[in-house]
Design a protein around this motif. Sequence first.
Motif, PDB file in Angstrom:
ATOM      1  N   UNK A 142     -33.743  66.795 -21.277  1.00  0.00           N
ATOM      2  CA  UNK A 142     -33.282  67.421 -22.517  1.00  0.00           C
ATOM      3  C   UNK A 142     -32.464  68.678 -22.291  1.00  0.00           C
ATOM      4  N   UNK A 143     -32.736  69.401 -21.221  1.00  0.00           N
ATOM      5  CA  UNK A 143     -32.011  70.652 -21.004  1.00  0.00           C
ATOM      6  C   UNK A 143     -30.509  70.436 -20.850  1.00  0.00           C
ATOM      7  N   UNK A 144     -30.091  69.199 -20.544  1.00  0.00           N
ATOM      8  CA  UNK A 144     -28.667  68.928 -20.379  1.00  0.00           C
ATOM      9  C   UNK A 144     -27.924  68.926 -21.710  1.00  0.00           C
ATOM     10  N   UNK A 145     -28.652  68.721 -22.817  1.00  0.00           N
ATOM     11  CA  UNK A 145     -27.984  68.602 -24.109  1.00  0.00           C
ATOM     12  C   UNK A 145     -28.509  69.547 -25.186  1.00  0.00           C
ATOM     13  N   UNK A 146     -29.707  70.095 -24.991  1.00  0.00           N
ATOM     14  CA  UNK A 146     -30.263  71.019 -25.980  1.00  0.00           C
ATOM     15  C   UNK A 146     -29.700  72.415 -25.725  1.00  0.00           C
ATOM     16  N   UNK A 147     -29.208  73.041 -26.767  1.00  0.00           N
ATOM     17  CA  UNK A 147     -28.634  74.382 -26.637  1.00  0.00           C
ATOM     18  C   UNK A 147     -29.702  75.424 -26.300  1.00  0.00           C
ATOM     19  N   UNK A 186     -34.088  62.082 -32.593  1.00  0.00           N
ATOM     20  CA  UNK A 186     -32.960  62.952 -32.930  1.00  0.00           C
ATOM     21  C   UNK A 186     -33.214  64.398 -32.525  1.00  0.00           C
ATOM     22  N   UNK A 187     -34.096  64.604 -31.544  1.00  0.00           N
ATOM     23  CA  UNK A 187     -34.527  65.963 -31.202  1.00  0.00           C
ATOM     24  C   UNK A 187     -33.361  66.841 -30.754  1.00  0.00           C
ATOM     25  N   UNK A 188     -32.345  66.265 -30.102  1.00  0.00           N
ATOM     26  CA  UNK A 188     -31.218  67.076 -29.630  1.00  0.00           C
ATOM     27  C   UNK A 188     -30.453  67.651 -30.818  1.00  0.00           C
TER      28      UNK A 188
END
Length: 453
Positions: free
Chosen positions: A408-413, A239-241
């Motif tokens: 992850x950069x595609x979804x992490x703010x 659930x990191x995102x």
Amino acid sequence: MKKWLSILLAAVLMLGALCGCAAEQSAADGAQAGTDGQENVSTQTNPAQDSQESQGATGLSGSITLMASQNWIKDVDRELFKQFEAETGVEVKVLLTPDNGYATLLGTSLSGGSNAVDIFMYAAGGEMRSAGISEVALDLSNEPWADRMEDWAVSANTEDGKLLGFSTWGVDYEGVLYNRSLFEEKGWEVPATWADFLALCDTIQADGITPLYESINGTWHTQSWFYGLSPAILAEKPDVIDYLNSGKDSKWSDIQAAGAGLAQIRQLLSYEPKYYTNDGQSEDWFGSYPALQNRECAMMFTYSAYAAELAANGSTDTWGMFPVPLLDNTVGVSNGGGYSKYINKNSQNIDACKALLEFLARDENLETYYAARTDLVTSAFRDVESVAATTATTEMEERSTETPVIMLMKDVLYWDPDQYMYMQGFANDGTSVEDYLNGMDAYRATMFDTAEE
């Protein structure tokens, strides 16, 4: 304050604050991009001034201004823009900026409801959402081409049920590209673990060949090493995102795989003698083509479509790809789609902008585009015949022990744009893993605070 404006503010604030922690493309396109980046970097052009230009048969007239980072517009784009002008009478003026300064200059161009830019390019997915693109982009949901986009492209370009981006990019994988022909000749084995990877670098180096081409002076390429940690981070914290997007109190430094993986990256970049070209800071992206093609280097962390670019440039070797084995990872990483075109909702030339996107979405123009874009191995539109996977793409799919995860950069703010500086700090032994993580967390904190104002 608007989220979009937070990009500009945070970029300005963090550039000075964080520097202390640290010390897309064929070869022909690369050479073109290198000169095109100097063509038009001004953000002061007002397309309304051209409203009296020649009238086309379509009833459209004047010009529209498209802003992009220097490597996102190719020769085929310009050819199609000229065809559009011949058909409609509308000129497409392209403004290109250096990669590292694009977000700041774009923020300046669009701030305050400006109409200086009619169409702009930006990453799809989480980056689009965290940048607040929805505040400045026109809803394209009802455009005639919208239902022909692939599901992944629609998803990546949609926010709050509105399709905002027009994509002609593609899904690709990122990992370690290697010269399969050279490996077979030398008897080198694809590594399964991080220890194996370092041992391989030693073996290649002992043979008089540089193991890796690495240009850590560029924002987008350098942080690819961090992308490679996505599978390990998701394995530790699925659930990191949601965790990281919940607020500034959720930190990268709390994730064990992030710190452990960065320690291995630091080990790689700071090793002496260097495993990569020169010091990695005097080499630029475009130097990678001859270095790999001439067998000066055996590997490079890059995207799988790069193999097609090498072939188009004359390489006769076969190229493969394996997941970067950071933390002994065996899962591939997907880019989740590339860069899209967005219409500025404040543009005075919306009809002309829509006409351009509709023109680009025609079947014959899509075929022309993808046939020329040898760096793309999938299409954002259905039933495009001029797209083919590379040997690196298929090998990555075969070697990945699970379905490749989206970086992850595609979804992490709030993805820190200064990571290349931290990587440079790794290379010269001036930045610690703690510095790197604290820098990323500080950037996110500023962005979260700014977005709330």
